[in-house]
Design a protein around this motif. Structure first.
Motif, PDB file in Angstrom:
ATOM      1  N   GLY A   1       0.807  -1.218   0.000  1.00  0.00           N
ATOM      2  CA  GLY A   1       0.000   0.000   0.000  1.00  0.00           C
ATOM      3  C   GLY A   1       0.839   1.266   0.000  1.00  0.00           C
ATOM      4  O   GLY A   1       0.557   2.216  -0.718  1.00  0.00           O
ATOM      5  N   LEU A   2       1.898   1.259   0.803  1.00  0.00           N
ATOM      6  CA  LEU A   2       2.734   2.465   0.925  1.00  0.00           C
ATOM      7  C   LEU A   2       3.723   2.598  -0.228  1.00  0.00           C
ATOM      8  O   LEU A   2       3.970   3.693  -0.720  1.00  0.00           O
ATOM      9  CB  LEU A   2       3.525   2.413   2.243  1.00  0.00           C
ATOM     10  CG  LEU A   2       2.754   2.667   3.529  1.00  0.00           C
ATOM     11  CD1 LEU A   2       3.571   2.206   4.736  1.00  0.00           C
ATOM     12  CD2 LEU A   2       2.413   4.144   3.678  1.00  0.00           C
ATOM     13  N   ASN A   3       4.283   1.461  -0.645  1.00  0.00           N
ATOM     14  CA  ASN A   3       5.450   1.517  -1.542  1.00  0.00           C
ATOM     15  C   ASN A   3       5.259   0.826  -2.879  1.00  0.00           C
ATOM     16  O   ASN A   3       6.231   0.625  -3.598  1.00  0.00           O
ATOM     17  CB  ASN A   3       6.660   0.876  -0.831  1.00  0.00           C
ATOM     18  CG  ASN A   3       6.856   1.428   0.560  1.00  0.00           C
ATOM     19  OD1 ASN A   3       6.801   2.624   0.740  1.00  0.00           O
ATOM     20  ND2 ASN A   3       7.046   0.565   1.544  1.00  0.00           N
ATOM     21  N   ASP A   4       4.050   0.412  -3.171  1.00  0.00           N
ATOM     22  CA  ASP A   4       3.796  -0.288  -4.431  1.00  0.00           C
ATOM     23  C   ASP A   4       4.676  -1.531  -4.547  1.00  0.00           C
ATOM     24  O   ASP A   4       5.216  -1.830  -5.609  1.00  0.00           O
ATOM     25  CB  ASP A   4       4.045   0.660  -5.616  1.00  0.00           C
ATOM     26  CG  ASP A   4       3.505   0.072  -6.918  1.00  0.00           C
ATOM     27  OD1 ASP A   4       2.651  -0.835  -6.838  1.00  0.00           O
ATOM     28  OD2 ASP A   4       3.955   0.506  -8.006  1.00  0.00           O
ATOM     29  N   ALA A   5       4.878  -2.190  -3.425  1.00  0.00           N
ATOM     30  CA  ALA A   5       5.740  -3.382  -3.417  1.00  0.00           C
ATOM     31  C   ALA A   5       4.880  -4.639  -3.388  1.00  0.00           C
ATOM     32  O   ALA A   5       4.573  -5.159  -2.335  1.00  0.00           O
ATOM     33  CB  ALA A   5       6.667  -3.336  -2.211  1.00  0.00           C
ATOM     34  N   GLY A   6       4.473  -5.091  -4.569  1.00  0.00           N
ATOM     35  CA  GLY A   6       3.708  -6.336  -4.640  1.00  0.00           C
ATOM     36  C   GLY A   6       2.211  -6.112  -4.571  1.00  0.00           C
ATOM     37  O   GLY A   6       1.721  -4.981  -4.499  1.00  0.00           O
ATOM     38  N   SER A   7       1.500  -7.241  -4.560  1.00  0.00           N
ATOM     39  CA  SER A   7       0.036  -7.152  -4.626  1.00  0.00           C
ATOM     40  C   SER A   7      -0.546  -6.903  -3.236  1.00  0.00           C
ATOM     41  O   SER A   7       0.007  -7.317  -2.222  1.00  0.00           O
ATOM     42  CB  SER A   7      -0.536  -8.429  -5.220  1.00  0.00           C
ATOM     43  OG  SER A   7      -0.636  -9.408  -4.216  1.00  0.00           O
ATOM     44  N   LEU A   8      -1.698  -6.235  -3.206  1.00  0.00           N
ATOM     45  CA  LEU A   8      -2.329  -5.845  -1.949  1.00  0.00           C
ATOM     46  C   LEU A   8      -3.487  -6.776  -1.592  1.00  0.00           C
ATOM     47  O   LEU A   8      -3.750  -7.030  -0.419  1.00  0.00           O
ATOM     48  CB  LEU A   8      -2.820  -4.393  -2.083  1.00  0.00           C
ATOM     49  CG  LEU A   8      -3.491  -3.750  -0.884  1.00  0.00           C
ATOM     50  CD1 LEU A   8      -2.512  -3.606   0.265  1.00  0.00           C
ATOM     51  CD2 LEU A   8      -4.029  -2.378  -1.255  1.00  0.00           C
ATOM     52  N   GLY A   9      -4.165  -7.266  -2.629  1.00  0.00           N
ATOM     53  CA  GLY A   9      -5.403  -8.025  -2.415  1.00  0.00           C
ATOM     54  C   GLY A   9      -5.219  -9.262  -1.558  1.00  0.00           C
ATOM     55  O   GLY A   9      -5.984  -9.496  -0.611  1.00  0.00           O
TER      56      GLY A   9
END
Lengths: 453, 230
Positions: free
Chosen positions: A418-426
């Motif tokens: 969420g903070l760093n666009d590091a990987g998927s969130l779902g």
């Protein structure tokens, strides 16, 4: 449930010292741990003695002047050099523990480099001297690996220079032109021009001239040589950088180290506040003997658990959001990504708080609940932060399995995403939702088992 | 209130063995017996906190006011806040009026705003009892209500309980280790030992059952238990 929530908030408001300690503890532990795990190791101190006089740094390479000191600078990217005036001083610095190692560049290194390039295979290769302090094997290995890695970089850069000179020499050999020598620049005819000259000689000879076949042989040889050397150029280029690195990420995204540190610090703060409050406030109902009174018809046990989970999650969310706001002053925290990190914060808080409620349901008083919360929180955080590749397959699978049963890893992953666009969130959000539900069920079962106490 | 053959087992251990008794409106019943007799278990089943393994209880949770042995109150809230919170949870209709009445009944009107944790054990117990009475239950169950009180506080407590039984026709069942209290304040005593109901009747009847009416009630109680092998 609303009145119980208000009651709990009122109790917390009337316990300012406890609340301040809880928040301070979460922040004081969260910040250093978050930054500690994501900070690269500091540069080791290495004593450095350069025996080469400044004016002697350059050496001749195929007519080009190359500054050897430029390659020594490669080393300083990963070490913190302590410059000393002699080899003895460098060794003494290691002995005194002032430096973990010493690097000595001998005074004749430039001459050694010159000889190595002029008489390859005959002259001794240039040699640097490295001294280590062996009292700490871990540090020794670190210094050793750092120096070796950096020397490999320097060697590669130097071999690139040699390759360029060799390629230039080949070009002159093929096409002709000026070529620098220690005695002065000479004009080289070049194979291509020599071939043209030979073709002219051949064409000037009579068809039955016995010299014609010999000249034709030399022309054929020159053509083969031209073709071969044309090919040699690109080959030399390939030798200069034989392996190209193509970096791909299998898991995760484009997160930075600083961003990960923020996510880790917030996760740790979230964990402490939510788990301790969820566990402590439920245990308080028992410690105050109000639990039995409440669940005999005033409040359903499940509602009581959900209320405690919401209380812990709400407080943890507020503390973590405040911490995030504080960190945003020093670190890149994108407000435009709030729709992504807010759900991670909310579900992370819910997951940890539900874990706390399960702990609270298993214990009878606040002290036991707090102790169990600490005993549980610290190892699950430590396990979740073990990087892949540091353990064997079976052990790492076990660690992953254990980490998956607790909210730390999915919260960290979700916050990092969420903070760093590091990987998927779902996926981590779904994981957290499932864990929240599972811990509430566990707490309900624990209440059924121990509720009457 | 009527309990019919109430039994409770924890694994293989029987905490209550088919206990039956009844209590009329306005009657005060004392539960006495040695430690581990099953007094608290019986009260908690009557209060609806625990389910019996078998048997039935005629009153529902809503009809019973429950006063646990330890004050079940929030020490960080004031007297008034505790009463109002539980009145809300009990869904008491005229909340403020009931809270005022309880403050008056317990003599704590002047300490309404005091944090409960700063009150004496006796005053905390009075709030504990007031909470049990908030919904105006026809039955009041008290688990060793006077155990943490000094003699003066005990006297005020029993005055309050007697008034409830007399004026409000509340059925009161209480457990106690103080057999003198049982003799003085209860209309009837139930003697429990090892989960069995051994005796049901007045204090005088127990003395007569032992066969030495000239002895005091405590001595008669001890003799009664000894005769029954306890």
């Amino acid at each position: 449930m609303r009145w119980l929530l208000l009651k709990d908030l009122q109790i917390l408001r009337r316990s300012p010292l406890l609340l301040a300690l809880l928040v301070a503890y979460a922040v004081v532990i969260g910040l250093p741990v978050g930054y500690g795990i994501s900070a690269p190791p500091s540069k080791p101190k290495v004593a450095f003695y350069n025996g080469v006089a400044k004016q002697d740094n350059a050496f001749d390479l195929g007519g080009r002047e190359v500054d050897a000191s430029r390659y020594a600078e490669e080393l300083f990217e990963d070490i913190d050099p302590i410059r000393v005036d002699s080899r003895e001083a460098a060794i003494q610095a290691v002995k005194d523990g002032e430096a973990l190692g010493a690097l000595v560049v001998p005074s004749d290194i430039t001459q050694q480099l010159q000889n190595a390039t002029e008489l390859p295979g005959i002259a001794e290769p240039p040699t640097l001297e490295v001294y280590y302090n062996a009292d700490n094997p871990l540090k020794r290995r670190y210094v050793e690996q750092t120096v070796e890695a950096r020397l490999a970089e320097a060697n590669l850069a130097l071999s690139g220079e040699v390759t360029k000179v060799a390629a230039n020499a080949l070009e002159v050999l093929l096409d002709g032109g000026p070529f620098p020598l220690p005695t002065g620049t000479i004009d080289v005819l070049g194979l291509k021009r020599a071939n043209l000259a030979l073709e002219g000689v051949r064409d000037g000879l009579a068809q039955d001239d016995p010299q014609r076949a010999a000249v034709q042989n030399v022309i054929a040889f020159a053509e083969v040589a031209i073709q071969s050397l044309d090919f040699a150029g690109p080959v030399l280029g390939a030798i200069a950088a034989p392996i190209k690195v193509n970096t791909n990420e299998v898991e995760g995204g484009s997160g930075t180290l600083e961003g990960f540190a923020v996510a880790a610090a917030v996760t740790i703060a979230l964990m402490f506040v939510a788990v301790l409050l969820g566990a402590g406030m439920l245990a308080l109902e028992r410690e105050e003997y109000a639990f039995g009174r409440l669940v005999r018809g005033l409040v359903r046990p499940t509602s009581l658990l959900v209320e405690k989970m919401l209380l812990g999650a709400l407080c943890a969310f507020l503390v973590s959001a405040a911490l995030l706001g504080l960190l945003a002053v020093f670190q890149p925290v994108s407000l435009s990504r709030a729709p992504l990190w807010l759900p991670a914060l909310v579900l992370g808080a819910a997951g940890f708080s539900a874990l706390g409620v399960a702990v609270g349901a298993l214990t009878r008083d606040v002290r036991a609940a707090s102790l169990l919360s600490f005993l549980l929180s610290l190892p699950i955080a430590a396990l979740a932060l073990i990087p892949s590749g540091t353990l064997g397959d079976v052990a790492y699978d076990a660690v992953r399995g254990v980490s998956a049963a607790f909210p730390f890893k999915p919260t960290l992953t979700a916050l990092d995403a969420g903070l760093n666009d590091a990987g998927s969130l779902g996926l981590p959000l779904l994981h957290l939702a499932a864990l929240t539900a599972a811990y509430l069920v566990l707490a309900r079962l624990a209440l059924r088992r121990f509720g009457a106490r | 209130m009527r309990a019919e053959a109430v039994s409770k087992s924890y694994g293989s251990r029987a905490a209550l063995k088919a206990v039956s008794f009844a209590a009329d409106r306005g009657e005060v019943v004392a539960l006495i017996g040695p430690n581990g007799a099953g007094k608290t278990t019986l009260l908690s089943i009557l209060a609806g906190i625990q389910e019996p393994s078998s048997g039935t209880v005629s009153v529902g949770r809503k009809e019973v006011g429950w006063v646990p042995q330890q004050p079940a109150v929030y020490r960080k809230l004031s007297v008034g806040e505790n009463l109002r919170l539980f009145a809300r949870l009990e869904r008491v209709a005229d909340r403020e009026a009931v809270v005022e009445r309880m403050l008056e009944l317990t003599g704590l009107a002047e300490r309404e705003g005091d944090e409960l944790g700063k009150l004496s054990g006796g005053n905390q117990q009075r709030v504990n009892i007031a909470i049990g009475l908030l919904a105006g239950p026809p039955v009041l169950l008290l688990d060793e209500p006077s155990s943490s009180l000094d003699p003066r506080q005990r006297a005020r407590l029993w005055e309050l309980i007697s008034r409830l039984a007399r004026e409000e026709q509340t059925t009161v069942v209480f457990s106690t280790h103080d057999v003198g209290e049982a003799e003085r304040y209860a209309d009837r005593v139930l003697v429990l030992a090892d989960g069995e109901l051994l005796f049901e009747g007045s204090a005088r009847a127990l003395e007569e059952a032992v066969g030495s009416p000239q002895r005091d009630f405590e001595a008669a109680f001890v003799a009664f238990l000894r005769n029954r092998g306890h």
